[in-house]
Design a protein around this motif. Structure first.
Motif, PDB file in Angstrom:
ATOM      1  N   MET A  40       0.829  -1.202   0.000  1.00 39.09           N
ATOM      2  CA  MET A  40       0.000   0.000   0.000  1.00 39.09           C
ATOM      3  C   MET A  40       0.865   1.253   0.000  1.00 39.09           C
ATOM      4  SD  MET A  40      -3.156   0.728   2.495  1.00 39.09           S
ATOM      5  CE  MET A  40      -3.879  -0.822   2.002  1.00 39.09           C
ATOM      6  N   GLU A  41       2.201   1.112   0.144  1.00 41.32           N
ATOM      7  CA  GLU A  41       3.112   2.248   0.142  1.00 41.32           C
ATOM      8  C   GLU A  41       2.983   3.000  -1.173  1.00 41.32           C
ATOM      9  OE1 GLU A  41       7.858   3.146   0.763  1.00 41.32           O
ATOM     10  OE2 GLU A  41       7.087   1.101   0.856  1.00 41.32           O
ATOM     11  N   GLY A  42       2.836   4.315  -1.084  1.00 34.72           N
ATOM     12  CA  GLY A  42       2.688   5.110  -2.282  1.00 34.72           C
ATOM     13  C   GLY A  42       1.265   5.164  -2.794  1.00 34.72           C
ATOM     14  N   GLY A  43       0.400   4.273  -2.358  1.00 34.46           N
ATOM     15  CA  GLY A  43      -0.988   4.292  -2.774  1.00 34.46           C
ATOM     16  C   GLY A  43      -1.203   3.826  -4.194  1.00 34.46           C
ATOM     17  N   ALA A  44      -0.164   3.266  -4.838  1.00 36.89           N
ATOM     18  CA  ALA A  44      -0.289   2.899  -6.248  1.00 36.89           C
ATOM     19  C   ALA A  44      -0.729   1.462  -6.404  1.00 36.89           C
ATOM     20  CB  ALA A  44       1.045   3.125  -6.945  1.00 36.89           C
ATOM     21  N   ALA A  45      -1.877   1.115  -5.853  1.00 37.41           N
ATOM     22  CA  ALA A  45      -2.380  -0.253  -5.937  1.00 37.41           C
ATOM     23  C   ALA A  45      -3.776  -0.231  -6.522  1.00 37.41           C
ATOM     24  CB  ALA A  45      -2.381  -0.904  -4.546  1.00 37.41           C
ATOM     25  N   ALA A  46      -4.369  -1.439  -6.668  1.00 34.82           N
ATOM     26  CA  ALA A  46      -5.741  -1.523  -7.187  1.00 34.82           C
ATOM     27  C   ALA A  46      -6.697  -1.061  -6.102  1.00 34.82           C
ATOM     28  CB  ALA A  46      -6.042  -2.954  -7.595  1.00 34.82           C
ATOM     29  N   TYR A  47      -7.217   0.152  -6.235  1.00 29.62           N
ATOM     30  CA  TYR A  47      -7.939   0.798  -5.138  1.00 29.62           C
ATOM     31  C   TYR A  47      -9.220   0.079  -4.740  1.00 29.62           C
ATOM     32  CZ  TYR A  47      -4.764   4.518  -6.487  1.00 29.62           C
ATOM     33  OH  TYR A  47      -3.655   5.238  -6.791  1.00 29.62           O
ATOM     34  N   ASN A  48      -9.921  -0.526  -5.694  1.00 33.07           N
ATOM     35  CA  ASN A  48     -11.239  -1.066  -5.382  1.00 33.07           C
ATOM     36  C   ASN A  48     -11.187  -2.378  -4.619  1.00 33.07           C
ATOM     37  OD1 ASN A  48     -10.248  -2.650  -7.369  1.00 33.07           O
ATOM     38  ND2 ASN A  48     -11.959  -2.412  -8.799  1.00 33.07           N
ATOM     39  N   SER A  49      -9.988  -2.899  -4.300  1.00 32.92           N
ATOM     40  CA  SER A  49      -9.904  -4.187  -3.613  1.00 32.92           C
ATOM     41  C   SER A  49      -9.468  -4.040  -2.160  1.00 32.92           C
ATOM     42  CB  SER A  49      -8.924  -5.113  -4.352  1.00 32.92           C
ATOM     43  OG  SER A  49      -7.612  -4.570  -4.304  1.00 32.92           O
ATOM     44  N   ARG A  50      -9.290  -2.812  -1.676  1.00 29.71           N
ATOM     45  CA  ARG A  50      -8.759  -2.607  -0.333  1.00 29.71           C
ATOM     46  C   ARG A  50      -9.868  -2.630   0.726  1.00 29.71           C
ATOM     47  NH1 ARG A  50      -4.785  -4.530  -2.134  1.00 29.71           N
ATOM     48  NH2 ARG A  50      -2.999  -3.317  -2.844  1.00 29.71           N
ATOM     49  N   THR A  51      -9.494  -3.062   1.944  1.00 26.58           N
ATOM     50  CA  THR A  51     -10.446  -3.148   3.048  1.00 26.58           C
ATOM     51  C   THR A  51      -9.952  -2.315   4.226  1.00 26.58           C
ATOM     52  OG1 THR A  51      -9.349  -5.051   4.074  1.00 26.58           O
ATOM     53  CG2 THR A  51     -10.994  -5.504   2.352  1.00 26.58           C
ATOM     54  N   ALA A  52     -10.826  -2.123   5.219  1.00 24.79           N
ATOM     55  CA  ALA A  52     -10.439  -1.393   6.425  1.00 24.79           C
ATOM     56  C   ALA A  52      -9.309  -2.108   7.146  1.00 24.79           C
ATOM     57  CB  ALA A  52     -11.650  -1.247   7.350  1.00 24.79           C
ATOM     58  N   GLU A  53      -9.324  -3.435   7.125  1.00 24.98           N
ATOM     59  CA  GLU A  53      -8.284  -4.208   7.806  1.00 24.98           C
ATOM     60  C   GLU A  53      -6.928  -4.011   7.140  1.00 24.98           C
ATOM     61  OE1 GLU A  53     -11.985  -5.202   9.250  1.00 24.98           O
ATOM     62  OE2 GLU A  53     -11.366  -5.358   7.133  1.00 24.98           O
ATOM     63  N   GLU A  54      -6.915  -3.930   5.827  1.00 28.94           N
ATOM     64  CA  GLU A  54      -5.655  -3.714   5.113  1.00 28.94           C
ATOM     65  C   GLU A  54      -5.110  -2.311   5.374  1.00 28.94           C
ATOM     66  OE1 GLU A  54      -5.665  -6.405   1.124  1.00 28.94           O
ATOM     67  OE2 GLU A  54      -7.172  -4.830   1.206  1.00 28.94           O
ATOM     68  N   VAL A  55      -5.986  -1.324   5.380  1.00 27.55           N
ATOM     69  CA  VAL A  55      -5.554   0.043   5.686  1.00 27.55           C
ATOM     70  C   VAL A  55      -5.038   0.119   7.117  1.00 27.55           C
ATOM     71  CG1 VAL A  55      -6.306   2.443   5.946  1.00 27.55           C
ATOM     72  CG2 VAL A  55      -7.082   1.098   3.987  1.00 27.55           C
ATOM     73  N   PHE A  56      -5.681  -0.603   8.033  1.00 26.85           N
ATOM     74  CA  PHE A  56      -5.223  -0.606   9.425  1.00 26.85           C
ATOM     75  C   PHE A  56      -3.844  -1.253   9.541  1.00 26.85           C
ATOM     76  CE2 PHE A  56      -5.085  -2.790  13.630  1.00 26.85           C
ATOM     77  CZ  PHE A  56      -4.955  -1.646  14.406  1.00 26.85           C
ATOM     78  N   ARG A  57      -3.590  -2.322   8.791  1.00 23.73           N
ATOM     79  CA  ARG A  57      -2.258  -2.935   8.813  1.00 23.73           C
ATOM     80  C   ARG A  57      -1.209  -1.951   8.313  1.00 23.73           C
ATOM     81  NH1 ARG A  57      -5.039  -7.753   7.423  1.00 23.73           N
ATOM     82  NH2 ARG A  57      -4.738  -7.404   5.185  1.00 23.73           N
ATOM     83  N   ASP A  58      -1.556  -1.190   7.271  1.00 25.30           N
ATOM     84  CA  ASP A  58      -0.658  -0.152   6.771  1.00 25.30           C
ATOM     85  C   ASP A  58      -0.414   0.900   7.860  1.00 25.30           C
ATOM     86  OD1 ASP A  58       0.332   1.318   4.024  1.00 25.30           O
ATOM     87  OD2 ASP A  58      -0.550   2.767   5.421  1.00 25.30           O
ATOM     88  N   PHE A  59      -1.479   1.341   8.531  1.00 21.39           N
ATOM     89  CA  PHE A  59      -1.384   2.320   9.616  1.00 21.39           C
ATOM     90  C   PHE A  59      -0.485   1.801  10.734  1.00 21.39           C
ATOM     91  CE2 PHE A  59      -2.713   3.774  13.776  1.00 21.39           C
ATOM     92  CZ  PHE A  59      -2.880   5.140  13.632  1.00 21.39           C
ATOM     93  N   ARG A  60      -0.716   0.564  11.129  1.00 22.12           N
ATOM     94  CA  ARG A  60       0.032  -0.012  12.249  1.00 22.12           C
ATOM     95  C   ARG A  60       1.512  -0.154  11.917  1.00 22.12           C
ATOM     96  NH1 ARG A  60      -2.492  -5.404  14.539  1.00 22.12           N
ATOM     97  NH2 ARG A  60      -1.759  -6.130  12.514  1.00 22.12           N
TER      98      ARG A  60
END
Length: 254
Positions: free
Chosen positions: A1-21
Motif C-alpha cells: 500500500m506504500e505510495g498508494g499505487a495499488a488496485a484501489y477497489n480491492s482494499r479493506t479497512a483491515e488492510e488500511v489498518f495494517r498499513d497504519f500499524r
C-alpha cells in the motif's frame, strides 16, 4: 500500500489498518529506540525534512515529494529546523503530535480513495483508536494511563477469575459494571452485554466474532486467541498477558 499505487477497489479497512500499524511502529522506533540516529539526521543545516513511517515498520527522514499534489499526504515539513531551539523531549513530543496527525491523514486518505462506506470508516477508526497515540508512547502518557487503571484491573480479575474469556463474557463493561439487585439485574445485564458485545473488536484483525478471546493486561484491548497465537490451554499458564504491540513498545522504550 506504500505510495498508494495499488488496485484501489480491492482494499479493506483491515488492510488500511495494517498499513497504519506498520507506519506507526516505524515512527515509534524513530522517536524511542532509534532516537539518537533520528536526532542526528534532523540537522537544522539541511533542507526541509520530514519523518516518514513505512508500512514495513521502518522509518526514514527525507525531503518531501516534489510532485503536487503528492501521491500521499505529506508529513509536517521542516521538523529539523526546530531541533536545536527546543528541549529535546519537547521537540520529540512535538514531532510525535505531527506524526499522529499524519498517520490519520494517510489512513483516511486511503479510506476516501478506496471508497469506504460509513461502516468501513467506523471500523477503521475503532481499530486505530484502540492503539495509544505516538505522542502517548513517546511522552509516557500511555504507561501512566495504564497505571491509573490498575485498581479496575484488580476488580475485573476478581470478578471474572480470568481475563481469557469466551465470546459471551469478553467485554470490559459487563465485567466492570456495579452489582445490581439480584431480581432486577438478570434481564438488564443480558441486554447490556448483548449491546456491548456487538461493539467489541479484535485489536489485531478488527473483526468481532470468535469463540476464544484474551485481554492484554497493559492496554486492555481484546484479541482473538488465534490472532495472537494463544490457545486456551496456553492462556491458563499466563499470569500477565502482553499483546504484540505492548511487548514491542516496552522493548523500544528500554
Amino acid at each position: 500500500m506504500e505510495g498508494g499505487a495499488a488496485a484501489y477497489n480491492s482494499r479493506t479497512a483491515e488492510e488500511v489498518f495494517r498499513d497504519f500499524r506498520g507506519r506507526r511502529a516505524g515512527m515509534i522506533k524513530a522517536l524511542t529506540n532509534d532516537v539518537e540516529k533520528f536526532y542526528q539526521l534532523c540537522d537544522p543545516e539541511k533542507e526541509n525534512l520530514c519523518l516518514y513511517g513505512l508500512p514495513n515498520e521502518t522509518w526514514e527522514v527525507n525531503l518531501p515529494a516534489e510532485e503536487v499534489p503528492p501521491e500521499l499526504p505529506e508529513p509536517a515539513l521542516g521538523i529539523n529546523f526546530a531541533r536545536d531551539g527546543m528541549d529535546e523531549k519537547d521537540w520529540l513530543a512535538l514531532v510525535a503530535v505531527h506524526s499522529d496527525a499524519w498517520l490519520l491523514a494517510v489512513a483516511f486518505y486511503f479510506a476516501a480513495r478506496f471508497g469506504f462506506d460509513k461502516e468501513a470508516r467506523m471500523r477503521l477508526f475503532n481499530m486505530i483508536n484502540n492503539l495509544p497515540t505516538i505522542y502517548e508512547v513517546v511522552t509516557g502518557a500511555a504507561k501512566k494511563q495504564t497505571k491509573e487503571k490498575t485498581p479496575h484491573n484488580s476488580s475485573k480479575s476478581n470478578k471474572s477469575g480470568s481475563k481469557t474469556q469466551p465470546r459471551q463474557e469478553n467485554t470490559k463493561a459487563s465485567k466492570m459494571a456495579p452489582p445490581k439487585d439480584d431480581e432486577e439485574s438478570g434481564e438488564e445485564e443480558d441486554e447490556e452485554d448483548e449491546e456491548e458485545h456487538g461493539n467489541t473488536l479484535c485489536g489485531a484483525c478488527g473483526s468481532a466474532h470468535d469463540d476464544f478471546w484474551i485481554c492484554c493486561d497493559v492496554c486492555e484491548r481484546w484479541f482473538h486467541g488465534k490472532c495472537v497465537r494463544i490457545t486456551p490451554a496456553k492462556a491458563e499458564h499466563i499470569k500477565q498477558y502482553k499483546c504484540p504491540d505492548c511487548s514491542t513498545n516496552k522493548r523500544a522504550r528500554a
